[in-house]
Write a protein that holds these residues in place. Structure first.
Motif, PDB file in Angstrom:
ATOM      1  N   ASP A 171       0.837  -1.212   0.000  1.00 40.61           N
ATOM      2  CA  ASP A 171       0.000   0.000   0.000  1.00 40.61           C
ATOM      3  C   ASP A 171       0.867   1.255   0.000  1.00 40.61           C
ATOM      4  N   GLY A 172       2.006   1.181  -0.690  1.00 41.25           N
ATOM      5  CA  GLY A 172       2.894   2.325  -0.804  1.00 41.25           C
ATOM      6  C   GLY A 172       3.841   2.515   0.361  1.00 41.25           C
ATOM      7  N   ARG A 173       3.752   1.676   1.390  1.00 41.04           N
ATOM      8  CA  ARG A 173       4.629   1.791   2.567  1.00 41.04           C
ATOM      9  C   ARG A 173       5.744   0.749   2.483  1.00 41.04           C
ATOM     10  N   PHE A 174       6.954   1.199   2.746  1.00 39.86           N
ATOM     11  CA  PHE A 174       8.109   0.308   2.677  1.00 39.86           C
ATOM     12  C   PHE A 174       7.974  -0.845   3.665  1.00 39.86           C
ATOM     13  N   VAL A 175       8.347  -2.061   3.209  1.00 37.94           N
ATOM     14  CA  VAL A 175       8.420  -3.229   4.087  1.00 37.94           C
ATOM     15  C   VAL A 175       9.728  -3.968   3.822  1.00 37.94           C
ATOM     16  N   VAL A 176      10.247  -4.619   4.851  1.00 42.05           N
ATOM     17  CA  VAL A 176      11.516  -5.340   4.766  1.00 42.05           C
ATOM     18  C   VAL A 176      11.277  -6.763   4.266  1.00 42.05           C
TER      19      VAL A 176
END
Length: 536
Positions: free
Chosen positions: A483-488
């Motif tokens: 949803d456009g948010r950075f994830v590792v």
């Protein structure tokens, strides 16, 4: 004074495990292209053993998948040292949380996080990890290194933890190698190097004339371990006069590849046995090698018996002496054979060119003069032929350069230098593509990559797993968002997989649809975007 210093160190630090230490490998053992920079502590052949900080300090760095260490924790101590714990299965919850904070603050999936002294302090004996088998590990164990924090020199952990390591067994000599110097010496009437097996109570019968170098195959041993280890100190004496000493207790990281010069790399390459030279090649700058005149080469210039004695000892001072006699006997020394080829000299910058190809080996990358035997292979339909410059493996101290001219109408940004098929750089300028050369015996040529990496879903549940591959220039980087948010996404050890545990991300579990976007870029900037919807 030295013994007082070591006793102070031994009183400061405690073992990283809660059971008796048994070593699978010790400090300074020769390995191809590097020294063993620490000690390998056995974990009973299993993963999941508790690993503790050896002293007070703070976690200064955490890495995943770098340098062959797998998962690793760095603890900086106020005494001026940093301990490094490698091949870990997992980190303690506190360190894992600190790693995740760093990755999200910097929006990076790369497993390389640095911390200040106040972010993650630890006390001696505090749990920091569980042991594992990650990275370049052939079986479960803990690889422990200790560095000088300021210089980053590698130090022998046995100097810090020796009271907890049982060792009353002295080293043992296994074999001897002799190196008559070309045009200057002979041994037993021959001018070639010779391997001489050592038998108990049967010293070798050697006759020599002129200049000769020696090397030794020897191992150390410890209680409660079937493994053989490297030698801490080697001394060679001629008629009671010391001509060579090697004391392996501090190794600058920049000198790692010089192990190939101290050891007989060519012999190791064919037999996997290390003979360590009791002389220094002219370009070998290892600081722990001490020689008298002639770099440890012995000049047999009198017709008499010379008594040579090796004194070998381990970190505990267990010692063995091995003596043998060399009879100085005047013998005609043959002229060195003039071999055809190009000689690269150790004390200068060297270059070699063929149409469309140029090799540069700067000063400092060779430790002795080396005869090149360039060979090429035609590759129909490829951007260049393949080239090799030595008949077997011949590592350089650091990287040289090889350049190829691109004589076809192609997109130069997609061209790169391949070493045995693996990406080795691809800087383009004025029609030439330049890459790295680390081994003169490898094969180099141009390759082309305009294909993006492949991203394939393996699991899209609460624990997302993607297969990430690139069969040409290789994956350079990747980045993921939900949803456009950075994830590792973490790399899975020893597998072409990346994984994301959604419970460790900023994404809240709502059982609604979310959009995953995963972007992978290879070493020629080809980009693949994988998008899908997930329910979480």
């Amino acid at each position: 004074m030295l013994s007082l210093f070591l006793s102070i160190l031994l009183s400061i630090y405690h073992p990283p495990v809660s059971y008796d230490i048994s070593l699978a490998g010790n400090f300074g053992e020769p390995r191809p292209n590097h020294f063993h920079g620490g000690i390998d502590i056995k974990t009973d052949g299993v993963e999941g053993k508790a690993i503790y900080a050896i002293g007070d300090g703070y976690v200064s760095r955490v890495t995943m998948g770098l340098y062959g260490f797998g998962n690793a924790v760095y603890v900086t101590h106020p005494e001026g040292y940093t301990s490094v714990y490698c091949h870990l299965k997992s980190f303690s919850p506190r360190i894992q949380a600190a790693l995740r904070r760093y990755q999200y603050q910097h929006e990076t999936s790369e497993g390389d996080a640095y911390f200040s002294a106040v972010e993650c302090p630890v006390s001696q004996g505090q749990l920091i990890a569980l042991s594992g088998n990650t990275g370049n590990s052939m079986g479960p164990h803990l690889h422990l290194e200790i560095h000088d924090t300021k210089t980053w020199d590698m130090l022998d952990p046995c100097d810090f933890l020796g009271d907890y390591i049982n060792d009353t067994i002295p080293p043992k000599v296994r074999g001897l190698m002799v190196y008559p110097q070309a045009g200057e010496g002979v041994v037993n009437g021959k001018s070639e190097k010779q391997m001489i097996r050592v038998a108990d109570n049967q010293p070798p019968k050697l006759k020599a004339w002129g200049k000769v170098g020696f090397a030794l195959w020897a191992n150390d041993y410890m209680q409660n371990s079937n493994n053989h280890h490297g030698i801490r100190e080697t001394i060679l004496m001629v008629d009671s006069q010391t001509v060579f000493t090697a004391t392996v207790n501090r190794i600058p990281v920049a000198c790692n590849t010089l192990v190939n010069s101290w050891g007989d790399y060519d012999y190791w390459y064919h037999t996997h046995v290390w003979f360590l030279k009791s002389f220094a090649e002219p370009g070998n700058t290892l600081p722990f090698l001490y020689t008298q005149k002639d770099r440890g080469i012995i000049d047999f210039n009198e017709e008499r018996d010379y008594v040579l004695t090796y004194v070998l000892s381990d970190f505990r001072g267990n010692e063995v002496r091995y003596s043998f006699t060399v009879r100085g006997e005047k013998t005609e020394i043959p002229e060195p054979v003039q071999e055809e080829g190009t000689i690269f000299r150790w004390n200068q910058t060297n270059s070699y060119s063929l149409p469309g190809m140029h090799l540069i080996v700067p000063y400092g990358l060779l430790t002795k003069n080396t005869l090149l035997t360039p060979t090429s292979k035609a590759r129909q339909g490829k951007l260049s032929d393949s080239y090799s410059f030595y008949p077997t493996s011949c590592p350089l101290v650091t990287s040289g350069e090889i350049s190829f001219y691109v004589n076809k109408d192609v997109d130069a940004s997609k061209v790169y230098v391949a070493c045995d098929g693996v990406f080795a750089g691809g800087d383009y300028q004025d029609g030439w593509v330049t890459g790295r050369v680390n081994d003169l015996g490898a094969w180099y040529g141009l390759a082309y990559d305009d294909e993006a990496p492949e991203v394939t879903p393996v699991s899209l549940g609460d624990h997302i797993v993607l297969k990430l591959t690139d069969t040409k220039s290789g994956v350079a980087s990747y980045r993921a968002t939900i949803d456009g948010r950075f994830v590792v996404f973490d790399k899975v050890d020893k597998k072409p997989l990346v994984t994301c545990d959604l419970s460790e991300t900023p994404i809240r579990k709502t059982l609604r649809t979310h959009q995953l976007r995963f972007t992978a870029i290879d070493n020629r900037n080809n980009e693949q975007v994988f998008e899908t919807n997930i329910i979480y």
